[in-house]
Design a protein around this motif. Structure first.
Motif, mmCIF file in Angstrom:
data_model
loop_
_atom_site.group_PDB
_atom_site.id
_atom_site.type_symbol
_atom_site.label_atom_id
_atom_site.label_comp_id
_atom_site.label_asym_id
_atom_site.label_seq_id
_atom_site.Cartn_x
_atom_site.Cartn_y
_atom_site.Cartn_z
ATOM 1 N N PRO A 233 6.088 -6.186 1.540
ATOM 2 C CA PRO A 233 6.661 -4.865 1.829
ATOM 3 C C PRO A 233 7.005 -4.046 0.593
ATOM 4 O O PRO A 233 7.011 -2.818 0.652
ATOM 5 C CB PRO A 233 7.915 -5.183 2.649
ATOM 6 C CG PRO A 233 8.253 -6.588 2.320
ATOM 7 C CD PRO A 233 6.960 -7.280 1.973
ATOM 8 N N THR A 234 7.247 -4.684 -0.535
ATOM 9 C CA THR A 234 7.589 -3.919 -1.736
ATOM 10 C C THR A 234 6.372 -3.268 -2.383
ATOM 11 O O THR A 234 6.521 -2.408 -3.246
ATOM 12 C CB THR A 234 8.319 -4.795 -2.774
ATOM 13 O OG1 THR A 234 7.462 -5.881 -3.133
ATOM 14 C CG2 THR A 234 9.629 -5.326 -2.225
ATOM 15 N N HIS A 235 5.173 -3.684 -1.965
ATOM 16 C CA HIS A 235 3.945 -3.101 -2.517
ATOM 17 C C HIS A 235 3.073 -2.495 -1.424
ATOM 18 O O HIS A 235 1.848 -2.433 -1.572
ATOM 19 C CB HIS A 235 3.176 -4.162 -3.308
ATOM 20 C CG HIS A 235 3.943 -4.674 -4.482
ATOM 21 N ND1 HIS A 235 4.497 -5.927 -4.503
ATOM 22 C CD2 HIS A 235 4.277 -4.082 -5.646
ATOM 23 C CE1 HIS A 235 5.132 -6.097 -5.654
ATOM 24 N NE2 HIS A 235 5.015 -4.989 -6.366
ATOM 25 N N THR B 105 4.692 15.064 5.253
ATOM 26 C CA THR B 105 4.423 13.634 5.163
ATOM 27 C C THR B 105 5.643 12.860 5.653
ATOM 28 O O THR B 105 6.775 13.163 5.289
ATOM 29 C CB THR B 105 4.127 13.226 3.708
ATOM 30 O OG1 THR B 105 2.984 13.955 3.262
ATOM 31 C CG2 THR B 105 3.861 11.738 3.588
ATOM 32 N N GLY B 106 5.372 11.884 6.484
ATOM 33 C CA GLY B 106 6.421 10.983 6.944
ATOM 34 C C GLY B 106 5.968 9.556 6.716
ATOM 35 O O GLY B 106 4.805 9.298 6.417
ATOM 36 N N TYR B 107 6.910 8.642 6.832
ATOM 37 C CA TYR B 107 6.545 7.238 6.673
ATOM 38 C C TYR B 107 7.515 6.364 7.453
ATOM 39 O O TYR B 107 8.586 6.812 7.880
ATOM 40 C CB TYR B 107 6.499 6.851 5.188
ATOM 41 C CG TYR B 107 7.767 7.109 4.428
ATOM 42 C CD1 TYR B 107 8.725 6.108 4.258
ATOM 43 C CD2 TYR B 107 8.027 8.354 3.858
ATOM 44 C CE1 TYR B 107 9.891 6.348 3.551
ATOM 45 C CE2 TYR B 107 9.188 8.604 3.150
ATOM 46 C CZ TYR B 107 10.118 7.593 2.999
ATOM 47 O OH TYR B 107 11.277 7.838 2.312
ATOM 48 N N PHE B 108 7.100 5.136 7.649
ATOM 49 C CA PHE B 108 7.951 4.136 8.286
ATOM 50 C C PHE B 108 8.488 3.225 7.193
ATOM 51 O O PHE B 108 7.714 2.687 6.394
ATOM 52 C CB PHE B 108 7.161 3.324 9.322
ATOM 53 C CG PHE B 108 6.744 4.147 10.506
ATOM 54 C CD1 PHE B 108 7.628 4.398 11.544
ATOM 55 C CD2 PHE B 108 5.475 4.691 10.568
ATOM 56 C CE1 PHE B 108 7.250 5.173 12.625
ATOM 57 C CE2 PHE B 108 5.082 5.469 11.653
ATOM 58 C CZ PHE B 108 5.981 5.701 12.682
ATOM 59 N N LYS B 109 9.798 3.062 7.146
ATOM 60 C CA LYS B 109 10.410 2.224 6.127
ATOM 61 C C LYS B 109 10.379 0.746 6.505
ATOM 62 O O LYS B 109 10.437 -0.112 5.635
ATOM 63 C CB LYS B 109 11.847 2.666 5.867
ATOM 64 C CG LYS B 109 11.938 4.052 5.247
ATOM 65 C CD LYS B 109 13.349 4.400 4.844
ATOM 66 C CE LYS B 109 14.099 4.964 6.025
ATOM 67 N NZ LYS B 109 15.442 5.447 5.677
ATOM 68 N N GLU B 110 10.285 0.456 7.816
ATOM 69 C CA GLU B 110 10.266 -0.938 8.275
ATOM 70 C C GLU B 110 9.010 -1.172 9.108
ATOM 71 O O GLU B 110 8.817 -0.536 10.145
ATOM 72 C CB GLU B 110 11.517 -1.233 9.093
ATOM 73 C CG GLU B 110 12.788 -1.153 8.269
ATOM 74 C CD GLU B 110 14.037 -1.391 9.091
ATOM 75 O OE1 GLU B 110 13.952 -2.100 10.120
ATOM 76 O OE2 GLU B 110 15.088 -0.857 8.708
ATOM 77 N N GLU C 98 -1.148 1.948 2.466
ATOM 78 C CA GLU C 98 -1.467 1.086 1.331
ATOM 79 C C GLU C 98 -0.853 -0.265 1.686
ATOM 80 O O GLU C 98 0.362 -0.379 1.829
ATOM 81 C CB GLU C 98 -0.879 1.630 0.026
ATOM 82 C CG GLU C 98 -1.473 2.947 -0.413
ATOM 83 C CD GLU C 98 -2.932 2.826 -0.832
ATOM 84 O OE1 GLU C 98 -3.388 1.716 -1.199
ATOM 85 O OE2 GLU C 98 -3.642 3.854 -0.793
ATOM 86 N N ILE C 99 -1.698 -1.254 1.869
ATOM 87 C CA ILE C 99 -1.240 -2.553 2.369
ATOM 88 C C ILE C 99 -1.578 -3.642 1.367
ATOM 89 O O ILE C 99 -2.729 -3.773 0.927
ATOM 90 C CB ILE C 99 -1.907 -2.882 3.736
ATOM 91 C CG1 ILE C 99 -1.607 -1.808 4.769
ATOM 92 C CG2 ILE C 99 -1.499 -4.273 4.206
ATOM 93 C CD1 ILE C 99 -0.161 -1.682 5.176
ATOM 94 N N GLN C 100 -0.573 -4.445 1.013
ATOM 95 C CA GLN C 100 -0.789 -5.620 0.192
ATOM 96 C C GLN C 100 -0.310 -6.827 0.998
ATOM 97 O O GLN C 100 0.828 -6.842 1.486
ATOM 98 C CB GLN C 100 -0.022 -5.519 -1.126
ATOM 99 C CG GLN C 100 -0.446 -6.539 -2.143
ATOM 100 C CD GLN C 100 0.157 -6.280 -3.501
ATOM 101 O OE1 GLN C 100 1.034 -7.013 -3.909
ATOM 102 N NE2 GLN C 100 -0.325 -5.249 -4.183
ATOM 103 N N LEU C 101 -1.218 -7.774 1.173
ATOM 104 C CA LEU C 101 -0.899 -8.985 1.929
ATOM 105 C C LEU C 101 -0.787 -10.166 0.982
ATOM 106 O O LEU C 101 -1.486 -10.236 -0.043
ATOM 107 C CB LEU C 101 -1.989 -9.276 2.966
ATOM 108 C CG LEU C 101 -2.195 -8.215 4.046
ATOM 109 C CD1 LEU C 101 -3.358 -8.610 4.961
ATOM 110 C CD2 LEU C 101 -0.933 -7.996 4.858
#
Length: 175
Positions: free
Chosen positions: A8-10, A26-31, A168-171
């Motif tokens: 979640p930090t990246h 622009t909006g985003y989801f924090k969780e 932007e997803i980092q797994l």
């Protein structure tokens, strides 16, 4: 089989919508959360991708607008507190990838295909194996019963129908 979880930090999940048809908000989801399972140590064969976002974590950097978005006029967070996407097919498309699945928003489920730019897999300085993705797509908010709208005196629509998605997803591969 390898299991992957969100870093979640990246990672970030954004949406963009036209306001008055002249600017973009622009909006985003924090969780949010992402879980994936692959047949091997890479993403050539993906057996599971599940995404969820907490509607109450929505942020557009404006408290009044965020409260309105969480209300029954839009997302109705009290009744439909979670947005979900379940992937059912991940395929290579030239140099890029397509992720097909079902998006559930405000109690409505519709098929959605997302464009995926696979950034690669690396081992970070702490020995963790990580995979990176840029995910893009577009939905019609009206397809999900997000139908609130207003019109200015001059006849301009206040909120566009199209919502652009950018993630932007980092797994992190799980041990």
């Amino acid at each position: 089989m390898a299991k992957w979880k969100i870093d979640p930090t990246h990672s970030e999940v954004q949406f963009k919508v036209k306001h008055l048809m002249i600017t973009t908000v622009t909006g985003y989801f924090k969780e949010f959360d992402v879980e994936a399972e692959t047949e091997g140590d890479d993403f050539s064969s993906v057996s599971k991708i599940e995404f969820s976002a907490d509607i109450n974590s929505i942020s557009t950097n404006n408290d009044q607008r965020d409260t309105h978005l969480k209300s029954a006029d839009f997302f109705d967070a009290e009744q439909f507190g979670t947005l979900t996407f379940t992937g059912n097919k991940y395929e290579q498309d030239g140099d890029d990838y397509k992720l097909h699945g079902d998006l559930t928003l405000r109690g409505v489920t519709r098929p959605l295909t997302l464009d995926v730019d696979f950034g690669g897999i690396v081992v970070d300085p702490y020995g963790q194996t990580k995979a990176g993705f840029t995910v893009k797509g577009k939905i019609s908010r009206k397809d999900f019963n997000l139908t609130w709208n207003a019109v200015t005196e001059a006849g301009q629509v206040v909120v566009s129908d199209d919502i652009r998605i950018l993630c932007e997803i980092q797994l992190v591969k799980q041990g």
